[in-house]
Design a protein around this motif. Structure first.
Motif, PDB file in Angstrom:
ATOM      1  N   PHE A  12       4.718  -1.940 -10.281  1.00 23.28           N
ATOM      2  CA  PHE A  12       3.513  -2.316 -11.019  1.00 23.28           C
ATOM      3  C   PHE A  12       2.364  -1.355 -10.713  1.00 23.28           C
ATOM      4  O   PHE A  12       1.572  -1.015 -11.598  1.00 23.28           O
ATOM      5  CB  PHE A  12       3.118  -3.755 -10.711  1.00 23.28           C
ATOM      6  CG  PHE A  12       3.776  -4.768 -11.616  1.00 23.28           C
ATOM      7  CD1 PHE A  12       3.197  -5.108 -12.822  1.00 23.28           C
ATOM      8  CD2 PHE A  12       4.973  -5.370 -11.255  1.00 23.28           C
ATOM      9  CE1 PHE A  12       3.793  -6.037 -13.662  1.00 23.28           C
ATOM     10  CE2 PHE A  12       5.578  -6.300 -12.091  1.00 23.28           C
ATOM     11  CZ  PHE A  12       4.998  -6.635 -13.293  1.00 23.28           C
ATOM     12  N   ASP A  13       2.283  -0.896  -9.460  1.00 23.31           N
ATOM     13  CA  ASP A  13       1.262   0.115  -9.115  1.00 23.31           C
ATOM     14  C   ASP A  13       1.523   1.409  -9.882  1.00 23.31           C
ATOM     15  O   ASP A  13       0.585   2.059 -10.373  1.00 23.31           O
ATOM     16  CB  ASP A  13       1.272   0.390  -7.617  1.00 23.31           C
ATOM     17  CG  ASP A  13       0.647  -0.736  -6.810  1.00 23.31           C
ATOM     18  OD1 ASP A  13      -0.073  -1.567  -7.407  1.00 23.31           O
ATOM     19  OD2 ASP A  13       0.885  -0.790  -5.583  1.00 23.31           O
ATOM     20  N   GLU A  14       2.781   1.795  -9.978  1.00 21.23           N
ATOM     21  CA  GLU A  14       3.131   3.009 -10.715  1.00 21.23           C
ATOM     22  C   GLU A  14       2.765   2.891 -12.189  1.00 21.23           C
ATOM     23  O   GLU A  14       2.275   3.844 -12.807  1.00 21.23           O
ATOM     24  CB  GLU A  14       4.631   3.291 -10.587  1.00 21.23           C
ATOM     25  CG  GLU A  14       5.048   3.886  -9.262  1.00 21.23           C
ATOM     26  CD  GLU A  14       6.517   4.271  -9.273  1.00 21.23           C
ATOM     27  OE1 GLU A  14       7.289   3.682 -10.065  1.00 21.23           O
ATOM     28  OE2 GLU A  14       6.906   5.162  -8.492  1.00 21.23           O
ATOM     29  N   LEU A  15       3.005   1.714 -12.751  1.00 21.89           N
ATOM     30  CA  LEU A  15       2.653   1.497 -14.158  1.00 21.89           C
ATOM     31  C   LEU A  15       1.147   1.667 -14.367  1.00 21.89           C
ATOM     32  O   LEU A  15       0.708   2.284 -15.339  1.00 21.89           O
ATOM     33  CB  LEU A  15       3.091   0.095 -14.605  1.00 21.89           C
ATOM     34  CG  LEU A  15       4.599  -0.165 -14.661  1.00 21.89           C
ATOM     35  CD1 LEU A  15       4.872  -1.618 -15.021  1.00 21.89           C
ATOM     36  CD2 LEU A  15       5.285   0.755 -15.667  1.00 21.89           C
ATOM     37  N   GLU A  16       0.377   1.112 -13.439  1.00 22.39           N
ATOM     38  CA  GLU A  16      -1.077   1.222 -13.548  1.00 22.39           C
ATOM     39  C   GLU A  16      -1.515   2.679 -13.448  1.00 22.39           C
ATOM     40  O   GLU A  16      -2.408   3.125 -14.175  1.00 22.39           O
ATOM     41  CB  GLU A  16      -1.753   0.387 -12.464  1.00 22.39           C
ATOM     42  CG  GLU A  16      -3.261   0.337 -12.595  1.00 22.39           C
ATOM     43  CD  GLU A  16      -3.895  -0.675 -11.657  1.00 22.39           C
ATOM     44  OE1 GLU A  16      -5.140  -0.671 -11.551  1.00 22.39           O
ATOM     45  OE2 GLU A  16      -3.155  -1.461 -11.027  1.00 22.39           O
ATOM     46  N   ASN A  17      -0.863   3.452 -12.555  1.00 23.61           N
ATOM     47  CA  ASN A  17      -1.221   4.853 -12.390  1.00 23.61           C
ATOM     48  C   ASN A  17      -0.860   5.688 -13.621  1.00 23.61           C
ATOM     49  O   ASN A  17      -1.445   6.761 -13.837  1.00 23.61           O
ATOM     50  CB  ASN A  17      -0.528   5.437 -11.158  1.00 23.61           C
ATOM     51  CG  ASN A  17      -1.067   4.844  -9.862  1.00 23.61           C
ATOM     52  OD1 ASN A  17      -2.204   4.388  -9.807  1.00 23.61           O
ATOM     53  ND2 ASN A  17      -0.233   4.820  -8.827  1.00 23.61           N
TER      54      ASN A  17
END
Length: 524
Positions: A313-318
């Motif tokens: 989910f952090d990667e998606l946000e980035n």
């Protein structure tokens, strides 16, 4: 290929501009239908919108005196296209095809093209439109009677429609078939066909590159979380994704959607087939906290999954632009909500609780995942056309009638498939809507399945009505939800569950990604 496609695209655009000023209503709707079924309508959205706006104005003004009045095919095609694009048209356009007793005229039974168009159009019925109920019954009866008597390509088109009516079928799958059939039409346009073939191959090559990248990503995830009980269905889920939005401009959307879908599937199987009730409580608490420190409350076998979930989910946000990062909160909130729903079902299962039909549906339509996936559809959409707006995210997350109806269709089709496979669900499952209907109404399984199938039809009518009555600014986002729902009809066709039992759609998936090019030898 791209250079030639760009040249042809310009040629087709010029044809559309000419058609906007000089074509009859009949020629206009036929042209729009061809572009949509060939899967190239996304290149000409503004032109198509203008063309259909003109058709609608004529529909309201002088359609009663048009030369197309007695052509069932054109009248049905016009009705279907206008409704699919959000225009409010009435069923009165079909009155001219009825006899003095209110039924459809007997001589229409020999007009196969007209019957097929009527059948497809009638599946855009809204609640209470009995005239379209009659149209479905009449056209279905006569189309079924033609089995084995028709020539190609109308024979294949009738067969597909009787399986899944065109407004409910996957656009990409229809293109996969129609791109071979269009050149058999007497008045096919060579430039349109060549552009469609090139576009089809260019899009498919992108899908294969994405599938390769996602397969590597999934293998790493699936092997590292080591949840052997969970379904290994990356290809099937990506097939599902491509049938929701296949266009090149949606590449980022597909990647992000497929990753969230995969995480939801791992969570679903953990709650549904493996975790004890105590472990379900732990997992839900950790997901609600959404913090690395919460990993300590989980059983050891879920540690890697939980950390990977947070990281993805952090990667998606980035991946998103600064002004888009707010979108991830909608995906997270949906994921948390889904966890709560899975926990509720785990509690029911553990306590051997049989809910009422209404109680079961209220939870299970939400746990179908459609309401939580609705905002995820918008997660990676580039906002140049005003699709993924803050208002659209709020609309999707509020579970409006259209999204709720999509959840109902997902739940009903899933439960019909699981009931048809075994006559009952597995011992760990909560009683399905079919089983709850049997218990509540004291009927047999076949009668309950028929009743639930009728509810699928009712839900589709809710969707059709919502698309006509909603704010036009939200319609592009709504169409993505409709596409997601349409794909359910493919996955669960004839009572199969093509996601849980991948063998059921293996041939279709293989053809979709690796099928022979559409007569590339004819492309210069």
């Amino acid at each position: 290929m791209r250079e030639r496609a760009a040249e042809l695209k310009g040629q087709v655009r010029r044809k559309l501009l000419e058609a906007m000023s000089s074509s009859t209503v009949a020629d206009t709707v036929v042209l729009v239908d061809v572009l949509e079924r060939l899967g190239i309508d996304n290149h000409f959205r503004h032109e198509i919108a203008a063309m259909l706006h003109r058709v609608h104005l004529e529909e309201q003004g002088c359609a009663a005196g048009s030369v197309d009045d007695d052509d069932l095919h054109i009248a049905s095609l016009r009705f279907r296209l206008l409704r699919q694009h959000g225009f409010g048209v009435t069923t009165d356009v079909f009155n001219k095809f009825k006899d003095g007793k209110g039924g459809f005229k007997a001589n229409l039974s020999s007009d196969i093209k007209g019957l097929l168009s009527l059948y497809n159009a009638a599946h855009l019925a809204m609640p209470g439109e009995a005239a379209l109920d009659d149209a479905i019954i009449f056209s279905r009866c006569h189309l079924r009677s033609t089995k084995g008597k028709l020539r190609s390509p109308i024979a294949e088109q009738v067969s597909r429609a009787l399986d899944i009516p065109l407004p409910r079928d996957s656009k990409r799958l229809e293109t996969m078939h129609y791109i071979f059939e269009y050149e058999k039409e007497p008045s096919f346009d060579g430039a349109i066909l060549e552009f469609a073939k090139l576009d089809f191959e260019l899009v498919k090559s992108l899908h294969l590159r994405e599938l390769k990248a996602l397969t590597i990503w999934w293998k790493d995830l699936y092997d590292s979380v080591n949840l052997s009980y969970a379904r290994d269905r990356l290809v099937e889920s990506y097939f599902w994704t491509c049938n929701v939005f296949h266009e090149e401009e949606h590449s980022r959307s597909r990647i992000m959607f497929a990753k969230v879908f995969g995480l939801m599937s791992l969570m679903d199987d953990t709650y549904d087939v493996h975790a004890t009730l105590e472990e379900c409580y732990m997992l839900n608490e950790a997901i609600q906290r959404w913090d690395k420190s919460a990993v300590s409350i989980l059983p050891e076998y879920l540690h890697v999954f939980y950390i990977k979930m947070l990281h993805i989910f952090d990667e998606l946000e980035n991946t998103l632009e600064p002004n888009e990062k707010y979108r991830v909160s909608y995906a997270k909130n949906g994921y948390k909500q889904l966890s709560e729903l899975y926990l509720q079902e785990a509690q029911w299962s553990s306590h051997r609780y049989t809910p009422s039909f209404a109680e079961q549906l209220e939870v299970s339509l939400m746990s179908s995942g459609i309401p939580q996936l609705a905002p995820v559809l918008l997660l990676g959409v580039h906002d140049g056309d005003g699709v993924a707006t803050p208002e659209a995210f709020e609309w999707a997350a509020s579970v409006p009638a259209l999204v709720r109806a999509g959840g109902e269709i997902a739940r009903f089709l899933n439960d019909i498939a699981s009931y048809d496979r075994s006559g009952r669900s597995s011992s760990k499952d909560v009683p399905s809507t079919v089983e709850c209907y049997v218990t509540e109404h004291g009927v047999g399984g076949e009668e309950a399945v028929a009743a639930v199938a009728a509810m699928v039809e009712s839900a589709w009518r809710t969707i059709n009505e919502a698309c006509v009555e909603m704010d036009p600014a939200l319609l592009p986002a709504a169409r993505l939800v409709v596409s997601l729902t349409r794909t359910l009809e493919v996955i669960y066709l004839n009572g199969r569950d093509g996601y849980t039992i991948g063998a059921g759609i293996k041939g279709l998936v293989t053809s979709f990604f690796l099928g022979h090019p559409p007569h590339l030898d004819t492309i210069n």
